[in-house]
Design a protein around this motif. Structure first.
Motif, short mmCIF file in Angstrom:
data_model
loop_
_atom_site.label_atom_id
_atom_site.label_comp_id
_atom_site.label_asym_id
_atom_site.label_seq_id
_atom_site.Cartn_x
_atom_site.Cartn_y
_atom_site.Cartn_z
N ARG A 161 -0.58 21.79 12.62
CA ARG A 161 -1.31 20.67 13.21
C ARG A 161 -0.33 19.58 13.66
O ARG A 161 -0.56 18.90 14.64
N ASP A 162 0.75 19.41 12.89
CA ASP A 162 1.78 18.42 13.21
C ASP A 162 3.13 19.09 13.17
O ASP A 162 3.40 19.93 12.30
N SER A 163 3.99 18.75 14.10
CA SER A 163 5.33 19.33 14.12
C SER A 163 6.17 18.76 12.98
O SER A 163 5.98 17.63 12.55
N LYS A 164 7.09 19.58 12.49
CA LYS A 164 7.97 19.18 11.39
C LYS A 164 9.40 19.11 11.90
O LYS A 164 9.83 19.95 12.70
N VAL A 165 10.16 18.11 11.42
CA VAL A 165 11.55 17.96 11.87
C VAL A 165 12.40 19.15 11.46
O VAL A 165 13.40 19.47 12.10
N THR A 166 11.99 19.83 10.39
CA THR A 166 12.75 20.98 9.91
C THR A 166 12.60 22.20 10.81
O THR A 166 13.30 23.20 10.63
N GLU A 167 11.68 22.16 11.77
CA GLU A 167 11.46 23.29 12.67
C GLU A 167 12.24 23.18 13.97
O GLU A 167 12.21 24.09 14.80
N GLY A 168 12.95 22.06 14.16
CA GLY A 168 13.71 21.89 15.39
C GLY A 168 12.79 21.62 16.57
O GLY A 168 11.71 21.04 16.43
N SER A 169 13.22 22.06 17.75
CA SER A 169 12.42 21.86 18.96
C SER A 169 11.12 22.63 18.86
O SER A 169 11.11 23.78 18.43
N THR A 170 10.03 22.00 19.28
CA THR A 170 8.72 22.64 19.18
C THR A 170 7.99 22.62 20.52
O THR A 170 8.31 21.84 21.41
N MET A 186 -1.87 21.55 18.22
CA MET A 186 -1.15 22.55 17.43
C MET A 186 0.25 22.68 18.00
O MET A 186 0.49 22.50 19.21
N SER A 187 1.20 23.00 17.13
CA SER A 187 2.60 23.11 17.56
C SER A 187 3.27 24.27 16.86
O SER A 187 2.82 24.75 15.82
N ILE A 188 4.38 24.71 17.46
CA ILE A 188 5.14 25.83 16.91
C ILE A 188 6.60 25.66 17.31
O ILE A 188 6.91 25.15 18.40
N SER A 189 7.49 26.06 16.44
CA SER A 189 8.91 26.00 16.75
C SER A 189 9.24 26.97 17.88
O SER A 189 8.70 28.07 17.95
N LYS A 190 10.13 26.55 18.78
CA LYS A 190 10.55 27.41 19.88
C LYS A 190 11.25 28.66 19.38
O LYS A 190 11.33 29.66 20.09
#
Length: 271
Positions: A161-170, A186-190
């Motif tokens: 639901r929210d991007s996380k800094v630990t996932e890098g670019s999203t 919704m978001s997902i890491s590249k």
């Protein structure tokens, strides 16, 4: 240590069932059991017939240099009926009705014994298809999606639901939730998914199909092909949802707060 045939067959079945859809070479078992290839080959034949006779899934042999043997968890229609009717019975209790005509179902979808079987039912529906990932959106769909991914032996991708800094670019998209009519994100890491992959979408609940449509749109951002969609519970209404091809395990017809009744039943197509 020399192991007798009964012991080898039992251990072989245990190893295969603990690692569904993973290919084990013949050499793996000959080394583990300190047995000849001919003996292990005969063990596999016996185990294969036993599993098929008891309808406990399928043991498949793969020929060639990269071949071996693997276990495919398949559920029968009779097993589907037993499992899904049991879940319906649990969810039909009056004390599960929450104000707003919602159902409390956390204890069911977080029960490891239940979600493992539901995951195997989903995996059975998509068996034979090339699948690279199982995809879900946080949070309630995660346990069922994880068990489906385990049965298919593929990674699980969770759309957040929210991007996380630990996932890098999203990559993020907005979508319209069919349940409450609100715009959500919704978001997902590249790095999470390879371009052009084949995916299965799994979710816990579908009303109008807005969330599933959002996940499809997200997969389009990666040029990924959605090979199938599975949901644990789909509402009977609205009949025309924004996604067409999906496999529901259960159909929720009505939650009557006034009379304290819940009408939910298994998907007849699975029985």
């Amino acid at each position: 240590m020399k192991i007798k045939r009964n012991g080898r067959i039992g251990a072989l079945i245990k190893i295969l069932c603990d690692h569904p859809n993973k290919i084990f070479t013949l050499s793996y078992f000959t080394n583990k059991f300190n047995a000849a290839k001919s003996s292990v080959s005969e063990d596999i034949v016996v185990a294969k017939k036993l599993m098929e006779d008891l309808k406990l899934g399928k043991i498949e042999t793969i020929s060639g240099a990269a071949g071996g043997v693997k276990y495919i968890p398949l559920t029968s229609e009779a097993e589907n009926k037993e499992i899904l009717e049991d879940v319906c019975k649990k969810l039909s209790k009056t004390n599960r009705i929450i104000p707003g005509a919602y159902l409390y179902m956390a204890d069911v979808i977080y029960d490891p014994r239940v979600v493992r079987k539901l995951g195997e039912i989903f995996a059975t529906q998509f068996v034979g298809q090339k699948v690279d990932y199982v995809v879900t959106v946080e949070t309630k769909g995660i346990p069922i999606a994880l068990m489906t991914a385990n049965a298919l032996n593929v990674p699980l991708i969770i759309l957040r639901r929210d991007s996380k800094v630990t996932e890098g670019s999203t990559v993020s998209i907005n979508y319209l939730s069919g349940s409450n009519g609100k715009i959500q994100t919704m978001s997902i890491s590249k790095r999470a998914i390879q371009s052009g992959a084949n995916v299965i979408i799994i979710d816990d609940f579908m009303k109008a199909g807005g969330t599933a449509k959002g996940m499809i749109d997200m997969m389009n951002e990666f040029e990924a092909k959605v090979a199938g969609i599975g949901v644990v519970i789909a509402t009977k209404e609205p009949e025309n949802k924004v996604v067409k091809d999906y496999v529901p395990l259960l159909i929720l017809d009505k939650v009557d707060e006034i009379n304290g009744t819940v009408h939910i039943y298994p998907n007849d197509a699975l029985l």
